[in-house]
Design a protein around this motif. Sequence first.
Motif, PDB file in Angstrom:
ATOM      1  N   MET A   1       0.844  -1.192   0.000  1.00 42.14           N
ATOM      2  CA  MET A   1       0.000   0.000   0.000  1.00 42.14           C
ATOM      3  C   MET A   1       0.888   1.254   0.000  1.00 42.14           C
ATOM      4  O   MET A   1       1.759   1.388   0.848  1.00 42.14           O
ATOM      5  N   ALA A   2       0.648   2.105  -0.971  1.00 42.05           N
ATOM      6  CA  ALA A   2       1.513   3.293  -1.105  1.00 42.05           C
ATOM      7  C   ALA A   2       1.225   4.289   0.016  1.00 42.05           C
ATOM      8  O   ALA A   2       0.073   4.481   0.398  1.00 42.05           O
ATOM      9  N   LEU A   3       2.274   4.906   0.534  1.00 43.46           N
ATOM     10  CA  LEU A   3       2.088   5.944   1.547  1.00 43.46           C
ATOM     11  C   LEU A   3       1.584   7.220   0.879  1.00 43.46           C
ATOM     12  O   LEU A   3       0.715   7.915   1.385  1.00 43.46           O
ATOM     13  N   LEU A   4       2.150   7.473  -0.300  1.00 43.31           N
ATOM     14  CA  LEU A   4       1.760   8.677  -1.045  1.00 43.31           C
ATOM     15  C   LEU A   4       1.416   8.272  -2.473  1.00 43.31           C
ATOM     16  O   LEU A   4       2.164   7.519  -3.103  1.00 43.31           O
ATOM     17  N   ARG A   5       0.286   8.751  -2.934  1.00 44.67           N
ATOM     18  CA  ARG A   5      -0.099   8.453  -4.314  1.00 44.67           C
ATOM     19  C   ARG A   5      -0.628   9.738  -4.944  1.00 44.67           C
ATOM     20  O   ARG A   5      -1.461  10.431  -4.352  1.00 44.67           O
ATOM     21  N   ILE A   6      -0.103  10.030  -6.117  1.00 45.61           N
ATOM     22  CA  ILE A   6      -0.516  11.248  -6.818  1.00 45.61           C
ATOM     23  C   ILE A   6      -1.103  10.851  -8.158  1.00 45.61           C
ATOM     24  O   ILE A   6      -0.499  10.062  -8.899  1.00 45.61           O
ATOM     25  N   GLU A   7      -2.275  11.371  -8.451  1.00 42.63           N
ATOM     26  CA  GLU A   7      -2.942  10.994  -9.703  1.00 42.63           C
ATOM     27  C   GLU A   7      -3.280  12.214 -10.538  1.00 42.63           C
ATOM     28  O   GLU A   7      -3.982  13.120 -10.061  1.00 42.63           O
ATOM     29  N   ASN A   8      -2.770  12.215 -11.729  1.00 40.55           N
ATOM     30  CA  ASN A   8      -3.108  13.250 -12.742  1.00 40.55           C
ATOM     31  C   ASN A   8      -3.020  14.674 -12.198  1.00 40.55           C
ATOM     32  O   ASN A   8      -3.872  15.520 -12.492  1.00 40.55           O
ATOM     33  N   LEU A   9      -1.987  14.929 -11.436  1.00 45.78           N
ATOM     34  CA  LEU A   9      -1.858  16.217 -10.777  1.00 45.78           C
ATOM     35  C   LEU A   9      -1.451  17.311 -11.768  1.00 45.78           C
ATOM     36  O   LEU A   9      -0.560  17.119 -12.589  1.00 45.78           O
ATOM     37  N   GLY A  10      -2.113  18.435 -11.670  1.00 47.61           N
ATOM     38  CA  GLY A  10      -1.760  19.579 -12.513  1.00 47.61           C
ATOM     39  C   GLY A  10      -1.830  20.855 -11.694  1.00 47.61           C
ATOM     40  O   GLY A  10      -2.604  20.960 -10.757  1.00 47.61           O
ATOM     41  N   GLN A  11      -0.985  21.805 -12.040  1.00 45.76           N
ATOM     42  CA  GLN A  11      -1.016  23.083 -11.327  1.00 45.76           C
ATOM     43  C   GLN A  11      -0.814  24.210 -12.326  1.00 45.76           C
ATOM     44  O   GLN A  11       0.057  24.136 -13.203  1.00 45.76           O
ATOM     45  N   ALA A  12      -1.640  25.223 -12.205  1.00 46.97           N
ATOM     46  CA  ALA A  12      -1.514  26.379 -13.102  1.00 46.97           C
ATOM     47  C   ALA A  12      -1.763  27.647 -12.300  1.00 46.97           C
ATOM     48  O   ALA A  12      -2.543  27.651 -11.357  1.00 46.97           O
ATOM     49  N   TYR A  13      -1.025  28.701 -12.621  1.00 41.07           N
ATOM     50  CA  TYR A  13      -1.273  30.011 -12.033  1.00 41.07           C
ATOM     51  C   TYR A  13      -1.663  30.948 -13.167  1.00 41.07           C
ATOM     52  O   TYR A  13      -0.873  31.177 -14.080  1.00 41.07           O
ATOM     53  N   LYS A  14      -2.897  31.435 -13.092  1.00 42.32           N
ATOM     54  CA  LYS A  14      -3.446  32.244 -14.175  1.00 42.32           C
ATOM     55  C   LYS A  14      -3.288  31.473 -15.484  1.00 42.32           C
ATOM     56  O   LYS A  14      -3.795  30.375 -15.610  1.00 42.32           O
ATOM     57  N   ASP A  15      -2.520  32.020 -16.452  1.00 38.82           N
ATOM     58  CA  ASP A  15      -2.394  31.321 -17.733  1.00 38.82           C
ATOM     59  C   ASP A  15      -1.185  30.390 -17.781  1.00 38.82           C
ATOM     60  O   ASP A  15      -1.018  29.633 -18.730  1.00 38.82           O
ATOM     61  N   ALA A  16      -0.335  30.459 -16.766  1.00 36.17           N
ATOM     62  CA  ALA A  16       0.907  29.670 -16.806  1.00 36.17           C
ATOM     63  C   ALA A  16       0.695  28.263 -16.231  1.00 36.17           C
ATOM     64  O   ALA A  16       0.239  28.124 -15.096  1.00 36.17           O
ATOM     65  N   VAL A  17       0.998  27.265 -17.060  1.00 38.41           N
ATOM     66  CA  VAL A  17       0.887  25.873 -16.602  1.00 38.41           C
ATOM     67  C   VAL A  17       2.224  25.487 -15.971  1.00 38.41           C
ATOM     68  O   VAL A  17       3.267  25.547 -16.612  1.00 38.41           O
ATOM     69  N   ILE A  18       2.194  25.100 -14.708  1.00 40.99           N
ATOM     70  CA  ILE A  18       3.434  24.784 -13.984  1.00 40.99           C
ATOM     71  C   ILE A  18       3.680  23.279 -13.988  1.00 40.99           C
ATOM     72  O   ILE A  18       4.803  22.820 -14.208  1.00 40.99           O
ATOM     73  N   LEU A  19       2.628  22.504 -13.755  1.00 44.79           N
ATOM     74  CA  LEU A  19       2.758  21.043 -13.731  1.00 44.79           C
ATOM     75  C   LEU A  19       1.648  20.425 -14.563  1.00 44.79           C
ATOM     76  O   LEU A  19       0.508  20.896 -14.554  1.00 44.79           O
ATOM     77  N   THR A  20       1.994  19.361 -15.284  1.00 46.58           N
ATOM     78  CA  THR A  20       1.002  18.696 -16.133  1.00 46.58           C
ATOM     79  C   THR A  20       0.999  17.196 -15.874  1.00 46.58           C
ATOM     80  O   THR A  20       2.050  16.549 -15.951  1.00 46.58           O
TER      81      THR A  20
END
Lengths: 360, 230
Positions: A1-20
């Motif tokens: 069992m994973a301690l941390l699992r990240i799924e399809n995470l994305g981050q954007a500030y205004k128009d700037a995409v930081i993580l895809t």
Amino acid sequence: MALLRIENLGQAYKDAVILTDINLSLERGEVFALIGPTGSGKTTLMKLIDLLTKPSLGSIYFDEVDVTEAESDRLAARRRMSLVQQKPIVFNMNVYDNVAVGLRWRGVAKNSIREKAEHALDLVGMADYAHRDAKTLSGGETQRIALARALVIQPDLLLLDEPTANLDPNSVSKIEEVIEHVIKEHEISVFMTTHDMVQGQRLSHKVGVLIDGQMLQMGKPDEIFNAPQSKEVAEFVGIDNILAGTIEKKDGELADVKVAGGAISAISGFEKGESVYALIRPEDITLSLARDGGSARNVFGGVINKIITLGSLVHIEVDCGFPLFVVLTARSTIDMGLVVGTQVFISFKATAIKVIRRWS
Amino acid sequence: MSEIWDGLVQAFQLIFTFDSEVMSIAGRSLWISAASCVIATAMCIPLGSVIHFNNFRGKSFLVSTIQTLWSMPTVAVGLLVFLFISRSGPLGMFGLLFSPTAIIIGQVILISPLMLGMVISALKGVDKLVSETAVSLGASRVQKAILVIKEARYAIMSALIMGFGRAISEVGLSLMVGGNIYQYTRTIPTAISLETQKGNIELSIALGIILILIALIINIALHMLQRKKA
């Protein structure tokens, strides 16, 4: 069992995409090193994992609990992890209180706080500094206090954001020593970002390469460093020789790769006509003054174009129809009398070449 | 010229002989202003924290309004308090007019915008990494706020001292709602105003010197705090 699992995470500030579309998991006791150039989104991802900011897209699971949104779940999860920032700050109090503050916030008993804080200070070699004003510490000492502050709460997940960036070699080795000790002695999961690839390779079980907000490759350290799957990753992990070419001939596993200015023999699974990159590590190339390739399939004559001395190592660019970088020791360079314009021979084995697909 | 000189000599005599009237007025001024400051601090630190740590619509307008109220005329506050606590006002039943309590209420209203604005600025001045590190170390919202307030303690102390300075030196409000009643609501500024009109220059000068000394002490304290903060 994973301690941390990240799924399809994305981050954007205004128009700037930081993580895809970031996907990853971290098991208990596993050490994950995230490497990538400056500005690739490493710190943003770190802050998302530490639940300091909320993602624009996707989900974060800590111990299988979705901690993406609900504040109470996020606080509970955050109290089981701790972060050492790239440029940590200390609070305006003494060193002991700085280390003990996280325990106080968790309502730990006073006696236990003293015992744990003293142990943590001892672990980072700062026991004698307990009553010092934390604001008077040097950069390296501050980093060690930040590490003690993070370790004292005995987190399930330790997050290290460039833990040794901008530190002197002594402080780096002390911090690395503590991290290695913690990883070995405690069943603690570690997620670290670093631009020091050697550090990432040495301390981690798994490495992820983040470039322009995308996780381009993830795997065991050896896979990442010896078998990059893209030109960007190859460039980042220090493969100086990246030759664009086409598979011209195939004989079983052996392929002739036509590159601008010549052809090289490599082991490849790609078929004739495929566009590829041939990746050759400079340290896998032999340079000599006479033609003596031994068992190497690739032997080329050339002229030294450029010599760059980097400490005890020398990077030499040889023009053999196409440019190739070779690494020698400074001593060998002097002994061989190598200067710009010297005629040399370089050789490398077909197995030393990693061939990857080139998307046009 | 000799009148001023004689006044000064007599004023120092009054101060160094601990003249009962001078000491009584100075003591009253100090405790009334201190009480106003304590009450204003008790209100402004939590309120400033709520404003600073929460994002809401109209926040910057609110902060601008608070800053505008820094220069609120004392007589305007005096009038407002007078209207509320006078016999026919909504709080007339408490009989507060011409009492030290009335002055304290007025001073709290007068200095609160200044202290509130300075508390917000003090909290804003704390490195954002402090909040972030606190949250990262598992602090709840309240624990984080307390830590940030502690980090801003010197700047908050400056706010308190500034508030005290404004309270102890104001005259219009104390006259309007305190009434300048002998041995009851007479403070240093109101006494100076009255005694000068009466021609009692030495008492005015003595009180003036005490007020200037208080201002000096306040400035030294502020300077020391600012140095410590730096």
